[in-house]
Motif scaffolding. Structure first.
Motif, PDB file in Angstrom:
ATOM      1  N   ILE A 161    -111.893 -11.346 -19.066  1.00  0.00           N
ATOM      2  CA  ILE A 161    -112.189 -12.780 -19.763  1.00  0.00           C
ATOM      3  C   ILE A 161    -111.310 -12.612 -21.113  1.00  0.00           C
ATOM      4  CG2 ILE A 161    -113.815 -13.538 -21.372  1.00  0.00           C
ATOM      5  CD1 ILE A 161    -115.969 -12.856 -19.773  1.00  0.00           C
ATOM      6  N   VAL A 162    -110.883 -11.298 -21.771  1.00  0.00           N
ATOM      7  CA  VAL A 162    -110.010 -11.295 -22.702  1.00  0.00           C
ATOM      8  C   VAL A 162    -108.657 -11.724 -22.230  1.00  0.00           C
ATOM      9  CG1 VAL A 162    -108.942  -9.839 -24.528  1.00  0.00           C
ATOM     10  CG2 VAL A 162    -111.138  -9.828 -24.128  1.00  0.00           C
ATOM     11  N   THR A 163    -108.028 -11.123 -21.340  1.00  0.00           N
ATOM     12  CA  THR A 163    -106.726 -11.239 -20.911  1.00  0.00           C
ATOM     13  C   THR A 163    -106.720 -12.785 -20.369  1.00  0.00           C
ATOM     14  OG1 THR A 163    -107.243 -10.321 -18.550  1.00  0.00           O
ATOM     15  CG2 THR A 163    -106.003  -9.040 -20.261  1.00  0.00           C
ATOM     16  N   ALA A 164    -107.805 -13.595 -19.730  1.00  0.00           N
ATOM     17  CA  ALA A 164    -107.936 -14.914 -19.370  1.00  0.00           C
ATOM     18  C   ALA A 164    -107.574 -15.731 -20.670  1.00  0.00           C
ATOM     19  CB  ALA A 164    -109.413 -15.284 -18.874  1.00  0.00           C
ATOM     20  N   GLY A 165    -107.584 -15.034 -21.708  1.00  0.00           N
ATOM     21  CA  GLY A 165    -107.262 -16.105 -23.051  1.00  0.00           C
ATOM     22  C   GLY A 165    -105.763 -16.255 -22.980  1.00  0.00           C
ATOM     23  N   GLY A 166    -105.101 -15.138 -22.628  1.00  0.00           N
ATOM     24  CA  GLY A 166    -103.555 -15.330 -22.619  1.00  0.00           C
ATOM     25  C   GLY A 166    -103.046 -16.206 -21.374  1.00  0.00           C
ATOM     26  N   ALA A 167    -103.766 -16.354 -20.248  1.00  0.00           N
ATOM     27  CA  ALA A 167    -103.416 -17.182 -19.532  1.00  0.00           C
ATOM     28  C   ALA A 167    -103.614 -18.704 -20.013  1.00  0.00           C
ATOM     29  CB  ALA A 167    -103.880 -17.080 -18.139  1.00  0.00           C
ATOM     30  N   LEU A 168    -104.655 -18.842 -20.491  1.00  0.00           N
ATOM     31  CA  LEU A 168    -105.246 -20.062 -21.087  1.00  0.00           C
ATOM     32  C   LEU A 168    -104.025 -20.663 -22.114  1.00  0.00           C
ATOM     33  CD1 LEU A 168    -107.216 -22.358 -20.783  1.00  0.00           C
ATOM     34  CD2 LEU A 168    -108.386 -21.200 -22.730  1.00  0.00           C
ATOM     35  N   GLY A 169    -103.673 -19.681 -23.125  1.00  0.00           N
ATOM     36  CA  GLY A 169    -102.750 -19.863 -24.198  1.00  0.00           C
ATOM     37  C   GLY A 169    -101.286 -20.081 -23.650  1.00  0.00           C
ATOM     38  N   GLN A 170    -100.968 -19.685 -22.413  1.00  0.00           N
ATOM     39  CA  GLN A 170     -99.500 -19.762 -21.697  1.00  0.00           C
ATOM     40  C   GLN A 170     -99.537 -21.315 -21.004  1.00  0.00           C
ATOM     41  OE1 GLN A 170     -99.889 -16.173 -19.496  1.00  0.00           O
ATOM     42  NE2 GLN A 170     -97.695 -15.918 -20.137  1.00  0.00           N
ATOM     43  N   GLY A 171    -100.738 -21.714 -20.955  1.00  0.00           N
ATOM     44  CA  GLY A 171    -100.672 -23.222 -20.523  1.00  0.00           C
ATOM     45  C   GLY A 171    -101.073 -24.112 -21.495  1.00  0.00           C
ATOM     46  N   VAL A 172    -101.782 -24.182 -22.370  1.00  0.00           N
ATOM     47  CA  VAL A 172    -102.145 -24.924 -23.300  1.00  0.00           C
ATOM     48  C   VAL A 172    -100.933 -25.227 -24.468  1.00  0.00           C
ATOM     49  CG1 VAL A 172    -104.127 -25.636 -25.014  1.00  0.00           C
ATOM     50  CG2 VAL A 172    -104.819 -24.722 -22.866  1.00  0.00           C
ATOM     51  N   MET A 173    -100.786 -24.104 -25.029  1.00  0.00           N
ATOM     52  CA  MET A 173     -99.783 -24.251 -26.124  1.00  0.00           C
ATOM     53  C   MET A 173     -98.496 -24.875 -25.671  1.00  0.00           C
ATOM     54  SD  MET A 173    -100.328 -20.751 -28.392  1.00  0.00           S
ATOM     55  CE  MET A 173     -99.150 -21.326 -29.652  1.00  0.00           C
ATOM     56  N   PRO A 174     -97.755 -24.399 -24.788  1.00  0.00           N
ATOM     57  CA  PRO A 174     -96.595 -25.045 -23.993  1.00  0.00           C
ATOM     58  C   PRO A 174     -96.813 -26.728 -23.837  1.00  0.00           C
ATOM     59  CG  PRO A 174     -96.699 -22.965 -23.151  1.00  0.00           C
ATOM     60  CD  PRO A 174     -97.983 -23.365 -23.727  1.00  0.00           C
ATOM     61  N   TYR A 175     -97.917 -27.005 -23.134  1.00  0.00           N
ATOM     62  CA  TYR A 175     -98.388 -28.482 -22.968  1.00  0.00           C
ATOM     63  C   TYR A 175     -98.570 -29.121 -24.097  1.00  0.00           C
ATOM     64  CZ  TYR A 175    -100.594 -32.321 -20.703  1.00  0.00           C
ATOM     65  OH  TYR A 175    -100.787 -33.693 -20.166  1.00  0.00           O
ATOM     66  N   ALA A 176     -99.303 -28.585 -25.155  1.00  0.00           N
ATOM     67  CA  ALA A 176     -99.357 -29.329 -26.518  1.00  0.00           C
ATOM     68  C   ALA A 176     -98.057 -29.475 -27.187  1.00  0.00           C
ATOM     69  CB  ALA A 176    -100.301 -28.417 -27.197  1.00  0.00           C
ATOM     70  N   ALA A 177     -97.294 -28.304 -27.063  1.00  0.00           N
ATOM     71  CA  ALA A 177     -95.984 -28.482 -27.738  1.00  0.00           C
ATOM     72  C   ALA A 177     -95.084 -29.524 -27.113  1.00  0.00           C
ATOM     73  CB  ALA A 177     -95.225 -27.326 -27.804  1.00  0.00           C
ATOM     74  N   ASN A 178     -95.128 -29.722 -25.732  1.00  0.00           N
ATOM     75  CA  ASN A 178     -94.235 -30.482 -24.902  1.00  0.00           C
ATOM     76  C   ASN A 178     -94.647 -32.100 -25.562  1.00  0.00           C
ATOM     77  OD1 ASN A 178     -92.210 -30.938 -22.744  1.00  0.00           O
ATOM     78  ND2 ASN A 178     -94.133 -32.404 -22.213  1.00  0.00           N
ATOM     79  N   ALA A 179     -95.915 -32.289 -25.700  1.00  0.00           N
ATOM     80  CA  ALA A 179     -96.232 -33.809 -26.069  1.00  0.00           C
ATOM     81  C   ALA A 179     -95.969 -33.712 -27.784  1.00  0.00           C
ATOM     82  CB  ALA A 179     -97.960 -33.527 -26.196  1.00  0.00           C
ATOM     83  N   LEU A 180     -96.090 -32.705 -28.424  1.00  0.00           N
ATOM     84  CA  LEU A 180     -95.510 -32.730 -29.893  1.00  0.00           C
ATOM     85  C   LEU A 180     -94.018 -33.164 -29.998  1.00  0.00           C
ATOM     86  CD1 LEU A 180     -97.549 -29.793 -31.467  1.00  0.00           C
ATOM     87  CD2 LEU A 180     -97.713 -32.644 -31.722  1.00  0.00           C
TER      88      LEU A 180
END
Length: 432
Positions: A161-180
């Motif tokens: 679960i804790v390391t799943a946060g890393g995978a989630l962040g690797q997807g969400v942050m670049p996706y949000a950054a691309n929109a920004l």
């Protein structure tokens, strides 16, 4: 932190089910809050390192830098993670967890803010190196160690679960950054990422605390292997280090270049960033799933399955040219690649002597980050030289296949010991 690492291994030293029940009963709310804080730290740490993948496009357009030059920023952040892990590991005996979490948080925020002001490659490189070495490297080991203290029989699930946060962040942050980037430009996008990281870490990290000492069942410190039992064989930590390098060399090419690769094939940066988001969302599921599998089938067995899925997907990417098939394969790749980190951490914990867990984890992760960084740069270099990512994916596949061979050697060398699920009490051969 030394006590934290010893506590991480203490659960395998419980001599009876009563000891394990006592530790499990200590964790309800505070343990869940600690795990939630650790998960958030992983999300923003890995998410920040992955931002390079979507900033390649605007930096290339504005400054005319090559993709290899820009990809080197990710390589340097990986090197920072590798060297920083060893450096902060040595200081962990003198600094408490709170100090490390504060230093790491500040390092990440300052590095991201500095990137928004960059005007030259060396500034991009320096900020990314600091992001890894002075930022996330300082958070990585403490949040994993604290999580290990709170959970005993379901440690594979908890670390998943804790390391799943890393995978989630690797997807969400670049996706949000691309929109920004499309909306406000790349400089302001980096600044917003810095503010978001500062806010979320300030909210979540205060809960990352070890359980009270009086709630931990004490037992004499014991190594996980018999003296002399490894004579004539390569040590398991050495084999895990080799596997980590090859595994990360396999995943590094698609991780850094998946968005650019899919963008080139489909002609849309939105589809490219979506492929990375899908990979990481399924990666979050994969890390939890492989944590559960490790609890049931054994850490090494779960690691082999995750590595096989990752390697097969890397071989297939260059053969596809349709949006739907690329997005579907991105999901499968994310599910497989993400399980590797969860299983690797659990394997180090299982095979390393209890009193040297922190040192062993630092060495293995150093080699892993070097593999990731080299592969990220190699992918950009191949594209600049040949105009195609195909050869880079082929080399990544070879690295993945070699990783499976190393894991086979580890399983053959250590036999039944390699198959013990992490939540079970080791037998005499493992506990002496």
């Amino acid at each position: 932190m030394k006590k934290s690492f010893e506590g991480w291994n203490m659960s395998n030293r419980h001599s009876s089910p009563v000891g394990r029940e006592l530790l499990d009963s200590a964790m309800p709310l505070r343990g869940l809050l600690a795990a939630a804080g650790a998960t958030t730290a992983m999300a923003f740490g890995f998410g920040s390192l992955a931002l390079t993948s979507v900033f390649i496009r605007p930096l290339e357009a504005e400054f005319g830098w090559s993709r290899a030059d820009i990809s080197l920023a990710y390589t340097l952040s990986s090197v920072g993670m590798a060297l920083g892990g060893l450096f902060w590991g040595r200081l962990s005996d003198r600094l408490n967890t709170r100090s490390l979490l504060f230093i790491g948080s500040a390092g990440m925020v300052i590095a991201l803010a500095a990137l928004s002001f960059a005007t030259s490659l060396w500034q991009i490189y320096a900020a990314n190196f600091a992001l890894g070495g002075l930022g996330f490297a300082c958070l990585y080991a403490p949040v994993l160690a604290v999580t290990g203290l709170w959970f005993d029989r379901r440690r594979g699930l908890a670390i998943g679960i804790v390391t799943a946060g890393g995978a989630l962040g690797q997807g969400v942050m670049p996706y949000a950054a691309n929109a920004l980037i499309d909306g406000v430009g790349w400089r302001l996008a980096y600044a917003i990422m810095a503010v978001a990281t500062m806010t979320m870490l300030a909210i979540s990290l205060p809960s990352v605390q070890a359980p009270p000492v009086d709630r931990v069942v004490a037992a004499p410190l014991r190594s996980s292997a018999k003296p002399g039992s490894q004579a004539g064989r390569i040590s398991p930590v050495t084999l895990l280090s080799a596997a980590a390098f090859l595994c990360c060399a396999c995943m590094g090419v698609p991780l850094v270049h998946l968005a650019s690769f899919v963008t080139g094939v489909c002609g849309s940066s939105d589809v490219g960033s979506l492929s990375l988001l899908i990979a990481m969302l399924f990666g979050a599921i994969g890390r939890i799933a492989f944590g559960l599998l490790a609890d049931r089938a054994g850490n090494l067995s779960a690691y082999v399955v995750a590595s096989f899925i990752q390697t097969a997907c890397v071989a297939l990417f260059p053969a596809l040219d349709q949006q739907l098939s690329l997005l579907a394969l991105s999901a499968v790749f994310g599910f497989g690649f993400a399980g590797n980190m969860t299983c690797l951490i659990l394997c180090v914990r299982q095979f390393a002597p209890a009193e040297r867990f922190g040192h062993s984890l630092g060495i293995v992760m150093l080699i892993a980050w070097v593999g990731m960084g080299v592969a990220g740069y190699f992918g950009g270099f191949v594209y600049d030289s040949l105009g195609s990512y195909g050869p880079a994916f082929l080399v990544a596949f070879v690295a993945g296949a070699a990783n499976l061979v190393v894991l086979g050697v580890l399983a053959a060398s250590y036999g039944a010991r390699a198959q013990v699920p992490c939540g079970r009490v080791p037998g005499p051969a493992m506990s002496r």
